[in-house]
Design a protein around this motif. Structure first.
Motif, short mmCIF file in Angstrom:
data_model
loop_
_atom_site.label_atom_id
_atom_site.label_comp_id
_atom_site.label_asym_id
_atom_site.label_seq_id
_atom_site.Cartn_x
_atom_site.Cartn_y
_atom_site.Cartn_z
N LEU A 266 4.20 8.22 -30.12
CA LEU A 266 2.90 8.88 -30.04
C LEU A 266 1.84 8.02 -30.73
O LEU A 266 1.86 7.87 -31.96
N PRO A 267 0.92 7.46 -29.97
CA PRO A 267 -0.12 6.61 -30.56
C PRO A 267 -0.95 7.36 -31.59
O PRO A 267 -1.21 8.56 -31.45
N GLY A 268 -1.35 6.64 -32.63
CA GLY A 268 -2.22 7.22 -33.63
C GLY A 268 -1.52 7.91 -34.77
O GLY A 268 -2.17 8.32 -35.74
N THR A 269 -0.20 8.05 -34.69
CA THR A 269 0.54 8.70 -35.78
C THR A 269 0.98 7.66 -36.80
O THR A 269 1.20 6.49 -36.48
N SER A 270 1.12 8.09 -38.04
CA SER A 270 1.58 7.19 -39.10
C SER A 270 2.31 8.00 -40.14
O SER A 270 2.07 9.20 -40.33
N ASP A 271 3.23 7.34 -40.83
CA ASP A 271 4.00 8.00 -41.89
C ASP A 271 3.09 8.17 -43.10
O ASP A 271 2.59 7.20 -43.65
N PRO A 272 2.90 9.40 -43.56
CA PRO A 272 1.98 9.62 -44.69
C PRO A 272 2.58 9.29 -46.05
O PRO A 272 1.87 9.30 -47.04
N LEU A 273 3.89 9.01 -46.08
CA LEU A 273 4.55 8.74 -47.35
C LEU A 273 5.09 7.30 -47.39
O LEU A 273 5.52 6.76 -46.37
N ALA A 274 5.09 6.70 -48.57
CA ALA A 274 5.51 5.31 -48.72
C ALA A 274 7.03 5.16 -48.60
O ALA A 274 7.52 4.18 -48.04
N GLU A 275 7.77 6.11 -49.12
CA GLU A 275 9.23 6.05 -49.09
C GLU A 275 9.77 7.01 -48.04
O GLU A 275 9.23 8.09 -47.81
N THR A 276 10.86 6.60 -47.39
CA THR A 276 11.48 7.47 -46.38
C THR A 276 12.34 8.54 -47.04
O THR A 276 12.78 8.40 -48.19
N SER A 312 10.67 15.01 -53.49
CA SER A 312 10.53 13.70 -54.11
C SER A 312 9.12 13.14 -53.98
O SER A 312 8.72 12.27 -54.76
N ASP A 313 8.36 13.62 -52.98
CA ASP A 313 7.00 13.13 -52.78
C ASP A 313 6.30 14.08 -51.82
O ASP A 313 6.93 14.88 -51.14
N ALA A 314 4.97 13.97 -51.77
CA ALA A 314 4.20 14.82 -50.87
C ALA A 314 2.86 14.18 -50.56
O ALA A 314 2.29 13.48 -51.40
N ALA A 315 2.39 14.40 -49.33
CA ALA A 315 1.05 13.98 -48.93
C ALA A 315 0.26 15.25 -48.67
O ALA A 315 0.63 16.07 -47.82
N GLY A 318 -6.54 16.11 -47.43
CA GLY A 318 -7.79 16.25 -48.15
C GLY A 318 -8.97 16.50 -47.25
O GLY A 318 -10.10 16.62 -47.74
N SER A 319 -8.74 16.61 -45.94
CA SER A 319 -9.81 16.82 -44.98
C SER A 319 -9.23 17.43 -43.72
O SER A 319 -8.00 17.38 -43.50
N PRO A 320 -10.06 18.00 -42.84
CA PRO A 320 -9.54 18.52 -41.56
C PRO A 320 -8.84 17.44 -40.74
O PRO A 320 -7.83 17.72 -40.08
N ALA A 321 -9.34 16.21 -40.78
CA ALA A 321 -8.70 15.14 -40.01
C ALA A 321 -7.31 14.84 -40.55
O ALA A 321 -6.36 14.62 -39.78
N GLN A 322 -7.18 14.84 -41.87
CA GLN A 322 -5.86 14.59 -42.45
C GLN A 322 -4.91 15.75 -42.16
O GLN A 322 -3.71 15.52 -41.91
N ARG A 323 -5.43 16.95 -42.16
CA ARG A 323 -4.59 18.10 -41.79
C ARG A 323 -4.10 17.96 -40.36
O ARG A 323 -2.91 18.17 -40.06
N SER A 324 -4.98 17.59 -39.44
CA SER A 324 -4.59 17.41 -38.04
C SER A 324 -3.54 16.32 -37.90
O SER A 324 -2.61 16.43 -37.09
N ALA A 325 -3.66 15.25 -38.71
CA ALA A 325 -2.70 14.16 -38.65
C ALA A 325 -1.31 14.62 -39.10
O ALA A 325 -0.29 14.22 -38.52
N LEU A 326 -1.26 15.45 -40.13
CA LEU A 326 0.02 15.98 -40.58
C LEU A 326 0.63 16.91 -39.54
O LEU A 326 1.84 16.84 -39.25
N TRP A 327 -0.19 17.75 -38.94
CA TRP A 327 0.31 18.66 -37.91
C TRP A 327 0.80 17.89 -36.69
O TRP A 327 1.76 18.30 -36.02
#
Length: 475
Positions: A266-276, A312-315, A318-327
């Protein structure tokens, strides 16, 4: 059959009785592409009266009917069989919002209204219709109710049957039952509304519904959280309920394989956390505009979870765009799976306390039956529902789709047996359709099956409504 087709054309117009292969093609295959049938015709009525006329005509002709909403189902419940003798009755033209009452908290709609449009109309009225599905841009309310759809908001608001107050239904003989009363209390007999919810078009055609609306929740606090395993996720759920109470709206889980498919396809998606991590949770708190403190509650929850070793970690968005990215990471899983390779879908529910043990035990069982099979696991931990899907194993970097298809029955049986042993259900929110009708009956008691058949016989004695769906033919 020409007489029937002529009668249907007189009722709904020539343009809305489709018989040419190119015109009916989209109506005779389901979203998965697995179930492909043939239809005598696809009929597209534009009103309840036209639906009643179509059903009455088919009843007189002894022709079976397959009701269809947005055709987004995953178990073949909304497509015809291979006989070419069935009429597909599409509700897609019936898209009127009949009434919105913000004070009473209700909305009355045609069955063909798209779920996303219901959400938008509720928002315009300052209210919330909370059902949320990955297919909400194309699935329809009639189909949602007919399958008792779930989604990501079940934890707080419940399944479809908790979101409907009344129905309008065309019965198998063409008679109309008008139950659009919208009452919160009606203790005058059998709950006919709930009888038709989840019936998958086997008892009648839902043409209208009175839906429940709720106070709007424009404020959100959302996080994508890395957890070690399912047991940690279940413990985190209990902690979230303590911290957030009624504000806990979403608690979704996904394994690393699911996330990797989304990131790959899916284009435009990225892992929000540094560690898997092996597992992740999407947690969201929601509240009214006047309700502050959601961010603080989420921060406190995450801090305690890390201290307790549950996360162990969380993202944090901080904004509606970041919320949409997580969803997008959660909502894109099904689409990414479809692109990746052949997939075997399972929609199971188990007691929440037994989820971790079940996941730990079923994995080795499936690997023994098909080495390298890839579980793509995600779902709604808050209500015990997992989409325990399987993708084909990789051989020299390529998916061995043939191996998955060959082992499909064996794999599904293993999963169903394990679910039954864990006091669960083989279908949590997708229904049984054609795919699981026989399995559904096999894992129910004789008494349950007899009761279901008795209801079917009482309402549809000629067996004209969606035969072969929900209940298998009697031998």
């Amino acid at each position: 059959m020409n007489d029937l087709l002529d009668r249907l054309r007189r009722r709904v117009g020539d343009a809305h009785v489709l018989t040419e292969p190119a015109d009916v093609a989209a109506y005779v295959v389901d979203w998965t592409g697995v179930h492909v049938g043939r239809a005598l015709a696809v009929v597209r009525p534009g009103s309840t009266e036209e639906v009643a006329a179509v059903v009455a005509a088919c009843h007189e002709a002894g022709t079976t009917i397959v009701p269809q909403g947005g055709n987004t189902g995953l178990v073949g419940g909304g497509v015809p069989d291979a006989s070419g003798s069935q009429v597909v009755l599409s509700l897609g033209r019936m898209r009127q919002v009949r009434e919105v009452d913000p004070v009473a908290g209700t909305m009355t709609v045609d069955a063909g209204v798209v779920l996303a449009d219901v959400q938008a109309v509720a928002e315009q009225a300052g209210r919330l219709f909370p059902m949320s599905l990955g297919s909400e841009g194309s699935c329809t309310i009639g189909g949602n109710l007919a399958t008792n759809a779930g989604g990501t908001a079940v934890l707080r608001y419940g399944m479809s049957r908790e979101l409907v107050l009344g129905l309008e239904v065309v019965l198998p003989d063409g008679r109309l039952w008008d139950g659009l009363r919208g009452l919160r209390k009606d203790n005058t007999g059998y709950d006919l509304t709930q009888l038709f919810v989840g019936s998958e078009g086997t008892l009648g055609v839902i043409t209208g519904a009175v839906l429940r609306l709720f106070p709007a929740t424009p404020r959100h606090a959302t996080a994508w959280v890395a957890v070690r395993d399912v047991a940690s996720a279940v413990s985190l759920l209990a902690l979230a309920q303590q911290h957030a109470g009624a504000h806990l709206a979403t608690f979704e889980i996904a394994n690393r394989t699911a996330l990797e498919l989304v990131l790959a396809h899916l284009p435009g998606t990225s892992d929000p956390l540094a560690e898997t991590s092996d597992w992740y949770v999407l947690v969201e708190l929601a509240g009214a505009e006047s309700e502050g403190g959601l961010d603080d509650a989420l921060e406190a929850l995450l801090g305690e979870a890390v201290d307790a070793g549950l996360a162990s970690d969380a993202a944090v968005a901080g904004s509606p765009a970041q919320r949409s990215a997580l969803w997008a990471l959660r909502e894109g899983i099904s689409e990414a799976q479809k692109v990746e390779s052949a997939t075997l879908k399972h929609d199971v529910t188990l007691p929440i306390a037994g989820l971790a043990e079940w996941v730990a035990e079923i994995g080795p069982i499936l690997q023994a039956r098909l080495p390298g099979v890839r579980p793509v696991t995600y779902g709604h931990v808050g209500d015990g529902n997992l989409h325990y899907n399987l993708n084909a194993p990789l051989v020299d970097g390529h998916a061995d789709d043939a191996a998955l298809r060959s082992a499909a029955v064996d794999l599904s049986t293993a999963i169903y047996d394990a679910v039954a042993a864990g006091n669960g259900s083989i279908s949590a929110e997708h229904g049984l359709g054609r795919t699981k009708a026989a399995a559904g009956a096999a894992y129910k008691s004789d008494v349950e099956v007899d009761l279901m058949r008795a209801v079917k016989q009482a309402i549809d004695p000629d067996g004209l409504m969606n035969p072969g769906v929900l209940l298998p033919p009697q031998s």
